[in-house]
Motif scaffolding. Sequence first.
Motif, PDB file in Angstrom:
ATOM      1  N   ALA A  28      -2.980   3.487  -2.765  1.00 15.07           N
ATOM      2  CA  ALA A  28      -4.104   3.047  -1.938  1.00 15.07           C
ATOM      3  C   ALA A  28      -4.688   4.167  -1.087  1.00 15.07           C
ATOM      4  CB  ALA A  28      -3.669   1.873  -1.052  1.00 15.07           C
TER       5      ALA A  28
ATOM      6  N   MET B 273       0.846  -1.178   0.000  1.00 11.63           N
ATOM      7  CA  MET B 273       0.000   0.000   0.000  1.00 11.63           C
ATOM      8  C   MET B 273       0.885   1.233   0.000  1.00 11.63           C
ATOM      9  SD  MET B 273      -2.869  -1.271   2.623  1.00 11.63           S
ATOM     10  CE  MET B 273      -2.321  -2.880   3.152  1.00 11.63           C
TER      11      MET B 273
ATOM     12  N   TYR C 279      -2.964   3.109   4.735  1.00 10.54           N
ATOM     13  CA  TYR C 279      -2.378   3.115   3.403  1.00 10.54           C
ATOM     14  C   TYR C 279      -1.099   3.930   3.279  1.00 10.54           C
ATOM     15  CZ  TYR C 279      -7.078   1.424   2.572  1.00 10.54           C
ATOM     16  OH  TYR C 279      -8.256   0.717   2.627  1.00 10.54           O
TER      17      TYR C 279
END
Length: 147
Positions: A109, A1, A137
């Motif tokens: 993300a 992420m 994220y």
Amino acid sequence: MTTIAWDGTTLAADRCSWSGGVRRRVRKIYRVRAPGGRVFLVAFCGNGDFAIAILAWMRGGDRPDPAHFDVDKTSTCAVVIDERGGVWQLSGALSYGCRMRERIFAQGAGHEFAWGALEAGATARQAVLIAAKRSDYAALGVDSVRF
């Protein structure tokens, strides 16, 4: 992420790499001088091994074969900023899509958090820090580069 943010001047990304439940500090963002002398900024997301191979290619090395890294050829693996401030997404197939026509930009993300922060006037660095504060994220700090 990953969370990547561009505020029109600075490109920023978080420093975290996730592997299962383990987080590690990495660098995802670079100022690159290509063999012809052009300079650009790049921030990577996705497969870390593929990112390092792409970085070597951008610096004049051999073009990596995406099939060797088991990456989705349609997903974005990097955000590239050219010397004029143009924003490009590099796909897993190592092709550049159309130029993004945005003054600010976010990818990864955590991009929703970063977009909101940028729209509210945050710098790229602040946008990534906000994404880290409010999501899973982004983490472990921020690196940034500019021309």
